[in-house]
Design an enzyme around this catalytic site. Sequence first.
Site, PDB file in Angstrom:
ATOM      1  N   GLY A 204     -21.247  -6.607 -66.180  1.00 41.65           N
ATOM      2  CA  GLY A 204     -19.812  -6.712 -66.483  1.00 41.65           C
ATOM      3  C   GLY A 204     -19.226  -5.563 -67.279  1.00 41.65           C
ATOM      4  O   GLY A 204     -18.197  -5.726 -67.941  1.00 41.65           O
ATOM      5  N   SER A 205     -19.822  -4.365 -67.191  1.00 43.16           N
ATOM      6  CA  SER A 205     -19.249  -3.262 -67.984  1.00 43.16           C
ATOM      7  C   SER A 205     -17.909  -2.809 -67.413  1.00 43.16           C
ATOM      8  O   SER A 205     -17.020  -2.396 -68.170  1.00 43.16           O
ATOM      9  CB  SER A 205     -20.231  -2.096 -68.092  1.00 43.16           C
ATOM     10  OG  SER A 205     -20.347  -1.406 -66.879  1.00 43.16           O
ATOM     11  N   ASN A 206     -17.728  -2.883 -66.103  1.00 41.75           N
ATOM     12  CA  ASN A 206     -16.407  -2.540 -65.545  1.00 41.75           C
ATOM     13  C   ASN A 206     -15.360  -3.558 -65.989  1.00 41.75           C
ATOM     14  O   ASN A 206     -14.232  -3.193 -66.329  1.00 41.75           O
ATOM     15  CB  ASN A 206     -16.468  -2.457 -64.011  1.00 41.75           C
ATOM     16  CG  ASN A 206     -16.915  -1.086 -63.552  1.00 41.75           C
ATOM     17  OD1 ASN A 206     -16.166  -0.113 -63.651  1.00 41.75           O
ATOM     18  ND2 ASN A 206     -18.148  -0.994 -63.073  1.00 41.75           N
TER      19      ASN A 206
ATOM     20  N   HIS B 134     -16.970   0.884 -56.097  1.00 37.40           N
ATOM     21  CA  HIS B 134     -18.286   1.139 -55.511  1.00 37.40           C
ATOM     22  C   HIS B 134     -18.828   2.459 -56.059  1.00 37.40           C
ATOM     23  O   HIS B 134     -18.096   3.443 -56.123  1.00 37.40           O
ATOM     24  CB  HIS B 134     -18.177   1.193 -53.982  1.00 37.40           C
ATOM     25  CG  HIS B 134     -19.513   1.352 -53.333  1.00 37.40           C
ATOM     26  ND1 HIS B 134     -20.415   0.314 -53.230  1.00 37.40           N
ATOM     27  CD2 HIS B 134     -20.115   2.440 -52.795  1.00 37.40           C
ATOM     28  CE1 HIS B 134     -21.516   0.764 -52.641  1.00 37.40           C
ATOM     29  NE2 HIS B 134     -21.361   2.041 -52.375  1.00 37.40           N
TER      30      HIS B 134
ATOM     31  N   ASN C 203     -12.089  -3.414 -55.132  1.00 36.02           N
ATOM     32  CA  ASN C 203     -13.507  -3.292 -55.473  1.00 36.02           C
ATOM     33  C   ASN C 203     -13.772  -1.900 -56.019  1.00 36.02           C
ATOM     34  O   ASN C 203     -13.040  -0.959 -55.714  1.00 36.02           O
ATOM     35  CB  ASN C 203     -14.358  -3.511 -54.217  1.00 36.02           C
ATOM     36  CG  ASN C 203     -15.849  -3.470 -54.504  1.00 36.02           C
ATOM     37  OD1 ASN C 203     -16.307  -4.019 -55.508  1.00 36.02           O
ATOM     38  ND2 ASN C 203     -16.616  -2.810 -53.640  1.00 36.02           N
TER      39      ASN C 203
ATOM     40  N   MET D 100     -21.639  -9.022 -56.332  1.00 33.31           N
ATOM     41  CA  MET D 100     -22.589  -8.604 -55.312  1.00 33.31           C
ATOM     42  C   MET D 100     -22.712  -9.623 -54.177  1.00 33.31           C
ATOM     43  O   MET D 100     -23.804  -9.988 -53.768  1.00 33.31           O
ATOM     44  CB  MET D 100     -23.963  -8.344 -55.973  1.00 33.31           C
ATOM     45  CG  MET D 100     -23.893  -7.304 -57.076  1.00 33.31           C
ATOM     46  SD  MET D 100     -22.994  -5.794 -56.620  1.00 33.31           S
ATOM     47  CE  MET D 100     -24.335  -4.644 -56.532  1.00 33.31           C
TER      48      MET D 100
HETATM   49  C1  GAR Z   1     -21.179  -0.907 -60.819  1.00 32.65           C
HETATM   50  O1  GAR Z   1     -21.861   0.326 -60.759  1.00 32.65           O
HETATM   51  C2  GAR Z   1     -20.381  -1.142 -59.556  1.00 32.65           C
HETATM   52  O2  GAR Z   1     -19.826   0.017 -59.021  1.00 32.65           O
HETATM   53  C3  GAR Z   1     -21.452  -1.686 -58.639  1.00 32.65           C
HETATM   54  O3  GAR Z   1     -22.197  -2.552 -59.446  1.00 32.65           O
HETATM   55  C4  GAR Z   1     -22.178  -2.079 -60.791  1.00 32.65           C
HETATM   56  C5  GAR Z   1     -21.740  -3.208 -61.684  1.00 32.65           C
HETATM   57  O4  GAR Z   1     -21.828  -2.839 -63.034  1.00 32.65           O
HETATM   58  N1  GAR Z   1     -20.870  -2.372 -57.506  1.00 32.65           N
HETATM   59  C6  GAR Z   1     -21.363  -2.303 -56.280  1.00 32.65           C
HETATM   60  O5  GAR Z   1     -22.374  -1.703 -55.991  1.00 32.65           O
HETATM   61  C7  GAR Z   1     -20.542  -3.046 -55.231  1.00 32.65           C
HETATM   62  N2  GAR Z   1     -20.946  -2.674 -53.904  1.00 32.65           N
HETATM   63  P1  GAR Z   1     -21.058  -3.654 -64.142  1.00 32.65           P
HETATM   64  O6  GAR Z   1     -21.445  -5.131 -63.932  1.00 32.65           O
HETATM   65  O7  GAR Z   1     -21.592  -3.129 -65.436  1.00 32.65           O
HETATM   66  O8  GAR Z   1     -19.590  -3.436 -63.960  1.00 32.65           O
END
Ligand code: GAR
Length: 202
Positions: free
Chosen positions: A12-14, A108, A106, A89
């Site tokens: 969940g950092s985004n 990516h 989204n 995911m």
């Molecule tokens: C992020 O790098 C995001 O871009 C990727 O998962 C990670 C989630 O990190 N998403 C995908 O690959 C989607 N196809 P986060 O939970 O720290 O935000």
Amino acid sequence: MTRIGILLSGRGSNFQAIAKNVASGSIPAEIAVVIGNRLEAEGLAAARERGLAALALPSKGLDREAYDRQLIAALAAHQVEWVILAGYMRILSAEFIRAFPQRILNIHPSLLPSFPGLDAQHQAFDYGVKISGCTVHFVDEHLDHGPIVTQAAVNVDPDDTAETLSAKILAEEHRIYSEALRRLFTEAWRIDGRRVLFTPSA
Ligand code: GAR
């Protein structure tokens, strides 16, 4: 104020980067609910700590259509207008996508259309690309495919590993996702074919 719903599966950092910018007022929106499809998703705990509505809706073992109907109902109950995928995911059903036309985003971790799917940073590193990056895009019924809102490039340096590359990409993700939301919520825009066009106001 635009009501957004965040879907996540893990760290969940985004989400946290977006939440910070919502709290500071630089993204004019309200986080109506954060939904995690895994009980142990760290992002859900972070949402609770921020005092946001956080809902664990486990997807394990559930049929995609049935699960997505639960998701739609939960988002509707919180009057969500925009759905923001932040490390979510799971592929969304066509019915879900139809429920939020042009309102699902989204992020990516590659320069799409290169390296869709899982572990994009490792895919890019192993391929030997010299530049990678990240992409914010609208979600359509195909994986990592909808119209692109914005991208950022990152150099792959000789001493990079897949891990250091992932970290550099993640820093850019945190920056461009918030920037994309801010622009989409404050500027005029339209989608022309695959192109997202921001139209200068008169
Ligand atoms: C992020 O790098 C995001 O871009 C990727 O998962 C990670 C989630 O990190 N998403 C995908 O690959 C989607 N196809 P986060 O939970 O720290 O935000």
